[in-house]
Design an enzyme around this catalytic site. Structure first.
Site, PDB file in Angstrom:
ATOM      1  N   HIS A   1       0.844  -1.190   0.000  1.00  0.00           N
ATOM      2  CA  HIS A   1       0.000   0.000   0.000  1.00  0.00           C
ATOM      3  C   HIS A   1       0.879   1.240   0.000  1.00  0.00           C
ATOM      4  O   HIS A   1       2.107   1.158   0.011  1.00  0.00           O
ATOM      5  CB  HIS A   1      -0.946   0.002   1.215  1.00  0.00           C
ATOM      6  CG  HIS A   1      -0.275   0.195   2.539  1.00  0.00           C
ATOM      7  ND1 HIS A   1      -0.953   0.497   3.702  1.00  0.00           N
ATOM      8  CD2 HIS A   1       1.038   0.136   2.903  1.00  0.00           C
ATOM      9  CE1 HIS A   1      -0.117   0.615   4.710  1.00  0.00           C
ATOM     10  NE2 HIS A   1       1.097   0.401   4.260  1.00  0.00           N
TER      11      HIS A   1
ATOM     12  N   CYS B   1       6.744   6.072   3.825  1.00  0.00           N
ATOM     13  CA  CYS B   1       5.411   5.464   3.740  1.00  0.00           C
ATOM     14  C   CYS B   1       4.484   6.258   2.825  1.00  0.00           C
ATOM     15  O   CYS B   1       3.647   5.685   2.134  1.00  0.00           O
ATOM     16  CB  CYS B   1       4.779   5.376   5.128  1.00  0.00           C
ATOM     17  SG  CYS B   1       5.697   4.353   6.292  1.00  0.00           S
TER      18      CYS B   1
ATOM     19  N   HIS C   1       4.968   0.169  -0.562  1.00  0.00           N
ATOM     20  CA  HIS C   1       5.723  -0.698   0.335  1.00  0.00           C
ATOM     21  C   HIS C   1       4.770  -1.741   0.906  1.00  0.00           C
ATOM     22  O   HIS C   1       3.555  -1.631   0.775  1.00  0.00           O
ATOM     23  CB  HIS C   1       6.381   0.109   1.464  1.00  0.00           C
ATOM     24  CG  HIS C   1       5.403   0.832   2.334  1.00  0.00           C
ATOM     25  ND1 HIS C   1       4.783   2.012   1.948  1.00  0.00           N
ATOM     26  CD2 HIS C   1       4.910   0.542   3.571  1.00  0.00           C
ATOM     27  CE1 HIS C   1       3.969   2.420   2.905  1.00  0.00           C
ATOM     28  NE2 HIS C   1       4.023   1.537   3.910  1.00  0.00           N
TER      29      HIS C   1
ATOM     30  N   HIS D   1      -1.707 -10.960  -0.521  1.00  0.00           N
ATOM     31  CA  HIS D   1      -0.984 -10.885  -1.795  1.00  0.00           C
ATOM     32  C   HIS D   1      -1.702  -9.979  -2.783  1.00  0.00           C
ATOM     33  O   HIS D   1      -1.963 -10.349  -3.939  1.00  0.00           O
ATOM     34  CB  HIS D   1      -0.781 -12.290  -2.372  1.00  0.00           C
ATOM     35  CG  HIS D   1       0.361 -13.014  -1.743  1.00  0.00           C
ATOM     36  ND1 HIS D   1       0.296 -13.510  -0.460  1.00  0.00           N
ATOM     37  CD2 HIS D   1       1.611 -13.302  -2.203  1.00  0.00           C
ATOM     38  CE1 HIS D   1       1.451 -14.089  -0.158  1.00  0.00           C
ATOM     39  NE2 HIS D   1       2.271 -13.968  -1.182  1.00  0.00           N
TER      40      HIS D   1
ATOM     41  N   GLU E   1       1.046  -3.823  11.637  1.00  0.00           N
ATOM     42  CA  GLU E   1       1.861  -3.738  10.422  1.00  0.00           C
ATOM     43  C   GLU E   1       3.257  -4.286  10.690  1.00  0.00           C
ATOM     44  O   GLU E   1       3.889  -4.855   9.804  1.00  0.00           O
ATOM     45  CB  GLU E   1       1.967  -2.290   9.946  1.00  0.00           C
ATOM     46  CG  GLU E   1       0.680  -1.755   9.341  1.00  0.00           C
ATOM     47  CD  GLU E   1       0.841  -0.353   8.790  1.00  0.00           C
ATOM     48  OE1 GLU E   1       0.001   0.042   7.977  1.00  0.00           O
ATOM     49  OE2 GLU E   1       1.808   0.345   9.177  1.00  0.00           O
TER      50      GLU E   1
END
Length: 200
Positions: A13, A23, A28, A68, A136
């Site tokens: 994302h 970010c 990434h 994925h 995350e």
């Protein structure tokens, strides 16, 4: 009484507007962990809140739909969106910016719907998804609670159509109407039979 089930998925994302430029400016990925907490007021015939095997059905199908895949905000440029749609089989288009906090609210919203539409047959108690944690990394997580879905600052972020799955993801669902059932007005969509072997 609360039980917890851990789910995992890998995805990429971009988190726009955040202070961390790595970010905000780059695609990434993360190895996400999603912890789902379910609360009950009593135990079923097996002295369980809810059989963990039942949590490997609709809830797992929904969470694995994000695996994925590239997830993108619908405010991305049309050029970027078309690139993803043309070069990725698995992608999820979202109406929210893709922070861990947003994921936690989104999963809480849809998993609550799944649980509410599920019919169990082993004398389960009153079940509810009390919270969802999204990691995350190993260093931190975001956690959303049921009351957050009533908070006007949060609930505007999530709604029935806040995610849209690519056809490549939908093709792997055994039930092609899976997502439509989740967001439908039907009160009972997912049925679970009583275990065959019971000791009185």
């Amino acid at each position: 009484m609360v039980i917890r089930r851990l789910y995992q998925f890998c995805a990429s994302h971009v988190v726009r507007n955040c202070s961390s430029l790595k970010c905000a400016q780059n695609i990434h990925g993360h190895n996400y962990e999603v912890e789902v907490f379910i609360e009950t007021n009593r135990l079923d015939n097996a002295n369980m809140a809810l059989d963990f095997g039942l949590m490997q059905q609709e809830m797992q199908v929904f969470i694995e739909s994000f695996d994925h895949a590239h997830h993108f905000w619908d405010k991305e440029s049309l050029e970027f969106q078309r690139f993803i749609e043309n070069h990725c089989v698995r992608y999820v288009k979202c109406s929210f910016n893709l922070s861990a906090e947003s994921y936690a609210l989104m999963f809480l919203y849809y998993l609550t719907k799944i649980l509410q539409k599920s019919v169990f047959s082993n004398d389960e108690g009153e079940l509810k998804v009390s919270s969802v944690r999204v990691h995350e990394t190993k260093n931190g997580y975001a956690e959303s609670f049921l009351k957050d879905l009533e908070n006007p600052h949060f609930k505007s972020l999530v709604h029935d159509h806040c995610v849209s799955f690519s056809q490549g993801i939908q093709n792997l669902w055994h039930d092609k109407d899976f997502f439509n059932k989740i967001i439908s007005d039907e009160k009972q969509c997912f049925f679970h039979a009583k275990p065959l072997h019971q000791i009185p």
